[in-house]
Motif scaffolding. Structure first.
Motif: not given
Length: 97
Positions: A18-28, A33-43, A90-97
């Motif tokens: 169960i922890g492995i799945v949660w870690v993969v989810s958090a890592l994903g 959040s770091l690498f996707a463009q702000s308009d593509a994150r929701m995809q 968090v992605a919706v509330v925090v404006p992207s840089a």
């Protein structure tokens, strides 16, 4: 010939899978959040969830015990959904840089 009673997997192995799945989810979520463009994150968040769902099925089936399978699967996928829901808010509330 005797019929053996079904045995649940150990608490440690269930917790690890169960922890492995949660870690993969958090890592994903962090990677999206770091690498996707702000308009593509929701995809990308549903794609991360799909990966977590498939990973969860694979890990829970690898335990070779049908006892508690639905509970373990529900907890692992539910946790992944909660983590990605928090990341989405968090992605919706925090404006992207």
């Amino acid at each position: 010939m005797t019929v053996s009673e079904p045995v649940a997997p150990s608490l440690r192995s269930a917790t690890i899978t169960i922890g492995i799945v949660w870690v993969v989810s958090a890592l994903g979520a962090v990677l999206v959040s770091l690498f996707a463009q702000s308009d593509a994150r929701m995809q990308w968040y549903p794609i991360v969830l799909a990966v977590c769902l498939i990973l969860s099925f694979c890990l829970q089936l690898s335990l070779d015990s049908k006892v508690g399978f639905v509970n373990r699967l529900s907890v692992s996928v539910g946790g992944a959904v909660a983590i990605l829901a928090i990341a989405t808010v968090v992605a919706v509330v925090v404006p992207s840089a």
